[in-house]
Design a protein around this motif. Sequence first.
Motif, PDB file in Angstrom:
ATOM      1  N   VAL A 112      48.843  40.901  45.049  1.00 53.66           N
ATOM      2  CA  VAL A 112      49.716  40.005  44.294  1.00 53.66           C
ATOM      3  C   VAL A 112      49.161  38.578  44.315  1.00 53.66           C
ATOM      4  O   VAL A 112      49.192  37.860  43.303  1.00 53.66           O
ATOM      5  CB  VAL A 112      51.144  40.052  44.861  1.00 53.66           C
ATOM      6  CG1 VAL A 112      52.039  39.044  44.155  1.00 53.66           C
ATOM      7  CG2 VAL A 112      51.721  41.460  44.734  1.00 53.66           C
ATOM      8  N   GLN A 113      48.632  38.137  45.458  1.00 45.84           N
ATOM      9  CA  GLN A 113      48.077  36.791  45.542  1.00 45.84           C
ATOM     10  C   GLN A 113      46.895  36.612  44.593  1.00 45.84           C
ATOM     11  O   GLN A 113      46.824  35.625  43.853  1.00 45.84           O
ATOM     12  CB  GLN A 113      47.626  36.502  46.979  1.00 45.84           C
ATOM     13  CG  GLN A 113      47.014  35.121  47.147  1.00 45.84           C
ATOM     14  CD  GLN A 113      46.314  34.954  48.488  1.00 45.84           C
ATOM     15  OE1 GLN A 113      46.082  35.945  49.190  1.00 45.84           O
ATOM     16  NE2 GLN A 113      45.980  33.725  48.836  1.00 45.84           N
ATOM     17  N   ILE A 114      45.973  37.561  44.586  1.00 47.56           N
ATOM     18  CA  ILE A 114      44.784  37.449  43.736  1.00 47.56           C
ATOM     19  C   ILE A 114      45.159  37.471  42.260  1.00 47.56           C
ATOM     20  O   ILE A 114      44.482  36.859  41.425  1.00 47.56           O
ATOM     21  CB  ILE A 114      43.804  38.590  44.066  1.00 47.56           C
ATOM     22  CG1 ILE A 114      43.267  38.428  45.494  1.00 47.56           C
ATOM     23  CG2 ILE A 114      42.638  38.626  43.089  1.00 47.56           C
ATOM     24  CD1 ILE A 114      42.444  39.600  45.982  1.00 47.56           C
ATOM     25  N   SER A 115      46.267  38.164  41.921  1.00 49.01           N
ATOM     26  CA  SER A 115      46.648  38.275  40.514  1.00 49.01           C
ATOM     27  C   SER A 115      47.001  36.937  39.888  1.00 49.01           C
ATOM     28  O   SER A 115      47.032  36.823  38.654  1.00 49.01           O
ATOM     29  CB  SER A 115      47.824  39.245  40.372  1.00 49.01           C
ATOM     30  OG  SER A 115      49.004  38.695  40.946  1.00 49.01           O
ATOM     31  N   PHE A 116      47.260  35.897  40.686  1.00 46.39           N
ATOM     32  CA  PHE A 116      47.634  34.584  40.150  1.00 46.39           C
ATOM     33  C   PHE A 116      46.438  33.648  39.991  1.00 46.39           C
ATOM     34  O   PHE A 116      46.626  32.477  39.656  1.00 46.39           O
ATOM     35  CB  PHE A 116      48.674  33.925  41.054  1.00 46.39           C
ATOM     36  CG  PHE A 116      50.014  34.599  41.031  1.00 46.39           C
ATOM     37  CD1 PHE A 116      50.844  34.508  39.915  1.00 46.39           C
ATOM     38  CD2 PHE A 116      50.445  35.348  42.110  1.00 46.39           C
ATOM     39  CE1 PHE A 116      52.075  35.137  39.899  1.00 46.39           C
ATOM     40  CE2 PHE A 116      51.681  35.986  42.093  1.00 46.39           C
ATOM     41  CZ  PHE A 116      52.490  35.878  40.986  1.00 46.39           C
ATOM     42  N   TYR A 117      45.239  34.155  40.213  1.00 46.21           N
ATOM     43  CA  TYR A 117      44.054  33.296  40.117  1.00 46.21           C
ATOM     44  C   TYR A 117      43.035  33.935  39.190  1.00 46.21           C
ATOM     45  O   TYR A 117      42.803  35.151  39.234  1.00 46.21           O
ATOM     46  CB  TYR A 117      43.427  33.085  41.504  1.00 46.21           C
ATOM     47  CG  TYR A 117      44.335  32.390  42.484  1.00 46.21           C
ATOM     48  CD1 TYR A 117      44.408  31.003  42.528  1.00 46.21           C
ATOM     49  CD2 TYR A 117      45.130  33.124  43.362  1.00 46.21           C
ATOM     50  CE1 TYR A 117      45.255  30.365  43.428  1.00 46.21           C
ATOM     51  CE2 TYR A 117      45.975  32.499  44.255  1.00 46.21           C
ATOM     52  CZ  TYR A 117      46.031  31.117  44.292  1.00 46.21           C
ATOM     53  OH  TYR A 117      46.867  30.496  45.177  1.00 46.21           O
ATOM     54  N   GLU A 118      42.414  33.090  38.356  1.00 41.67           N
ATOM     55  CA  GLU A 118      41.347  33.547  37.471  1.00 41.67           C
ATOM     56  C   GLU A 118      40.033  33.477  38.246  1.00 41.67           C
ATOM     57  O   GLU A 118      39.428  32.413  38.364  1.00 41.67           O
ATOM     58  CB  GLU A 118      41.288  32.678  36.215  1.00 41.67           C
ATOM     59  CG  GLU A 118      42.536  32.795  35.342  1.00 41.67           C
ATOM     60  CD  GLU A 118      42.404  32.031  34.050  1.00 41.67           C
ATOM     61  OE1 GLU A 118      41.642  32.494  33.168  1.00 41.67           O
ATOM     62  OE2 GLU A 118      43.044  30.971  33.916  1.00 41.67           O
ATOM     63  N   LEU A 119      39.611  34.628  38.776  1.00 35.68           N
ATOM     64  CA  LEU A 119      38.459  34.681  39.656  1.00 35.68           C
ATOM     65  C   LEU A 119      37.407  35.630  39.087  1.00 35.68           C
ATOM     66  O   LEU A 119      37.716  36.534  38.325  1.00 35.68           O
ATOM     67  CB  LEU A 119      38.869  35.157  41.060  1.00 35.68           C
ATOM     68  CG  LEU A 119      39.946  34.341  41.786  1.00 35.68           C
ATOM     69  CD1 LEU A 119      40.358  35.062  43.054  1.00 35.68           C
ATOM     70  CD2 LEU A 119      39.434  32.944  42.105  1.00 35.68           C
ATOM     71  N   ARG A 120      36.178  35.399  39.507  1.00 35.89           N
ATOM     72  CA  ARG A 120      35.115  36.378  39.314  1.00 35.89           C
ATOM     73  C   ARG A 120      34.981  37.181  40.594  1.00 35.89           C
ATOM     74  O   ARG A 120      35.472  36.778  41.658  1.00 35.89           O
ATOM     75  CB  ARG A 120      33.793  35.695  38.965  1.00 35.89           C
ATOM     76  CG  ARG A 120      33.868  34.739  37.795  1.00 35.89           C
ATOM     77  CD  ARG A 120      34.373  35.416  36.537  1.00 35.89           C
ATOM     78  NE  ARG A 120      33.437  36.431  36.056  1.00 35.89           N
ATOM     79  CZ  ARG A 120      33.671  37.231  35.026  1.00 35.89           C
ATOM     80  NH1 ARG A 120      34.829  37.165  34.387  1.00 35.89           N
ATOM     81  NH2 ARG A 120      32.763  38.111  34.643  1.00 35.89           N
ATOM     82  N   LEU A 121      34.335  38.327  40.496  1.00 32.57           N
ATOM     83  CA  LEU A 121      34.270  39.227  41.642  1.00 32.57           C
ATOM     84  C   LEU A 121      33.595  38.563  42.843  1.00 32.57           C
ATOM     85  O   LEU A 121      34.011  38.751  43.982  1.00 32.57           O
ATOM     86  CB  LEU A 121      33.522  40.508  41.262  1.00 32.57           C
ATOM     87  CG  LEU A 121      33.620  41.665  42.259  1.00 32.57           C
ATOM     88  CD1 LEU A 121      35.065  42.098  42.431  1.00 32.57           C
ATOM     89  CD2 LEU A 121      32.770  42.842  41.783  1.00 32.57           C
ATOM     90  N   ILE A 122      32.569  37.757  42.587  1.00 34.44           N
ATOM     91  CA  ILE A 122      31.842  37.125  43.687  1.00 34.44           C
ATOM     92  C   ILE A 122      32.683  36.061  44.381  1.00 34.44           C
ATOM     93  O   ILE A 122      32.445  35.718  45.536  1.00 34.44           O
ATOM     94  CB  ILE A 122      30.517  36.530  43.170  1.00 34.44           C
ATOM     95  CG1 ILE A 122      29.599  36.184  44.347  1.00 34.44           C
ATOM     96  CG2 ILE A 122      30.775  35.311  42.295  1.00 34.44           C
ATOM     97  CD1 ILE A 122      28.218  35.751  43.919  1.00 34.44           C
TER      98      ILE A 122
END
Length: 314
Positions: free
Chosen positions: A52-62
Amino acid sequence: MVTLPAGAPAAAMPRRPRLRGPARTRLLFLALMLPAILCTGALVAWPIAKLVQISFYELRLIELMRPITKPATLANYAAAIGHPGFVPSLWATAIFVFAGTAIALLMGLATALLADLRLAGASWFEAIVVSPWSVAPAIASLIWMFLLNDQFGLVNYLLMGAGLVSAPVPFLTSPDVAIWAVTFATAWKAYPFFTIMLLAGLQSIPYSQYEAAMMDGAGAFRRFVAITLPGLRGFLRVTIFLGLLSAFRNVESVLVMTAGGPARSTETLAVRVYTETFQFLSPGRGAALGTLTLIVAVATTLLFLRATRRRADV
């Protein structure tokens, strides 16, 4: 310092009341459950919280290996829901989960009833019935991919040889047929679990109930409706619940057989989570889709449990 007169009895020290009855039982239950609760929190709750935490950030895999410094947004959810493939994925997921679970349930119930008859060769029959469960999901999907091939597949060969079709059926290349082919192949892999669970339920029903029903003149169908199904209610509830959860998270069957195609007709939500995360290298959007999938799965299973509980109460 106050001293007591000679011969005076000493004041009784206050004692903590002992837990008795239900309170002591509840405390013992919580103490015994504490290790399981901690393990569940570490192995289940923590990964879900990170998802859920990661879902709120626009991230690349690295960027998952670095501290997150970007601001939290709802962009991943907006992109996931606004994607043109989101609604077709919901439809494919509904067919894959509910139809697949229903097919596996019917196959499992039929084979469990046959195994419960204890006819000659019952042990061999049970071994053959349970054998698909021993096959790895990827291998089972690969086998069915070859069996359903429209050029050299055995299924098309048998259908054409029997005169049932005049041309090969595009099981895995037609958008209208592929989702059903993948669903059936997945149900074939899953039905031994239903067989084992329901066979255990059948063997827990006292045979005296069937004898009494036969003495009253009840036929096989009447005995099945009045005795077998009520006796299997609890087993059916648990088995269907676990089957639904397993179908929601199934990825390898679709990836091996169709990779989500053709025309995204077999791209379930679980497959989209995989492709967004590992093919497009967008863990934020994949986590958002994973969170939405989790919400759909939890809501579905809760509705199922509530509906079956009401029927049980009636």
